[in-house]
Write a protein that holds these residues in place. Structure first.
Motif, PDB file in Angstrom:
ATOM      1  N   ILE A 169       0.841  -1.204   0.000  1.00  0.00           N
ATOM      2  CA  ILE A 169       0.000   0.000   0.000  1.00  0.00           C
ATOM      3  C   ILE A 169       0.873   1.250   0.000  1.00  0.00           C
ATOM      4  O   ILE A 169       0.620   2.199  -0.742  1.00  0.00           O
ATOM      5  N   TYR A 170       1.916   1.250   0.844  1.00  0.00           N
ATOM      6  CA  TYR A 170       2.784   2.422   0.926  1.00  0.00           C
ATOM      7  C   TYR A 170       3.588   2.604  -0.358  1.00  0.00           C
ATOM      8  O   TYR A 170       3.872   3.725  -0.765  1.00  0.00           O
ATOM      9  N   ALA A 171       3.966   1.527  -1.013  1.00  0.00           N
ATOM     10  CA  ALA A 171       4.714   1.637  -2.269  1.00  0.00           C
ATOM     11  C   ALA A 171       3.842   2.214  -3.372  1.00  0.00           C
ATOM     12  O   ALA A 171       4.296   3.048  -4.158  1.00  0.00           O
ATOM     13  N   VAL A 172       2.592   1.793  -3.442  1.00  0.00           N
ATOM     14  CA  VAL A 172       1.682   2.283  -4.476  1.00  0.00           C
ATOM     15  C   VAL A 172       1.394   3.772  -4.285  1.00  0.00           C
ATOM     16  O   VAL A 172       1.317   4.529  -5.246  1.00  0.00           O
ATOM     17  N   ASN A 173       1.278   4.193  -3.018  1.00  0.00           N
ATOM     18  CA  ASN A 173       0.966   5.591  -2.731  1.00  0.00           C
ATOM     19  C   ASN A 173       2.204   6.464  -2.603  1.00  0.00           C
ATOM     20  O   ASN A 173       2.085   7.622  -2.191  1.00  0.00           O
ATOM     21  N   ALA A 174       3.381   5.937  -2.947  1.00  0.00           N
ATOM     22  CA  ALA A 174       4.652   6.672  -2.918  1.00  0.00           C
ATOM     23  C   ALA A 174       4.940   7.244  -1.534  1.00  0.00           C
ATOM     24  O   ALA A 174       5.389   8.374  -1.389  1.00  0.00           O
ATOM     25  N   MET A 175       4.682   6.459  -0.510  1.00  0.00           N
ATOM     26  CA  MET A 175       4.979   6.853   0.868  1.00  0.00           C
ATOM     27  C   MET A 175       6.222   6.076   1.297  1.00  0.00           C
ATOM     28  O   MET A 175       6.138   5.045   1.958  1.00  0.00           O
ATOM     29  N   HIS A 176       7.385   6.581   0.911  1.00  0.00           N
ATOM     30  CA  HIS A 176       8.626   5.831   1.063  1.00  0.00           C
ATOM     31  C   HIS A 176       9.047   5.675   2.530  1.00  0.00           C
ATOM     32  O   HIS A 176       9.524   4.619   2.920  1.00  0.00           O
ATOM     33  N   ARG A 177       8.890   6.725   3.317  1.00  0.00           N
ATOM     34  CA  ARG A 177       9.284   6.649   4.724  1.00  0.00           C
ATOM     35  C   ARG A 177       8.412   5.648   5.480  1.00  0.00           C
ATOM     36  O   ARG A 177       8.921   4.825   6.239  1.00  0.00           O
TER      37      ARG A 177
END
Length: 62
Positions: free
Chosen positions: A27-35
């Motif tokens: 989910i975080y990778a798809v939404n570009a939430m790297h941290r």
């Protein structure tokens, strides 16, 4: 009594680590939430290592 409580903790750690490492990081990778992806990955591996340590301790000592 302690055996059943440790079993619950072990199962909870396994489920949490699998969900963090598979679902949350995706989910975080798809939404570009790297941290957040990095933190979920680190916490997932910490939970998995705790699962292994406590599971092996319960297997051999209880």
């Amino acid at each position: 009594m302690l055996y059943h409580q440790l079993t619950y903790v072990i199962v909870a750690l396994l489920i949490s680590s699998v969900l963090l490492l598979t679902v949350d990081t995706k989910i975080y990778a798809v939404n570009a939430m790297h941290r957040e992806k990095k933190y979920a990955n680190v916490i997932g591996w910490i939970y998995f290592s705790l699962f292994l340590v406590i599971g092996l301790a319960q297997l051999f000592y209880l």
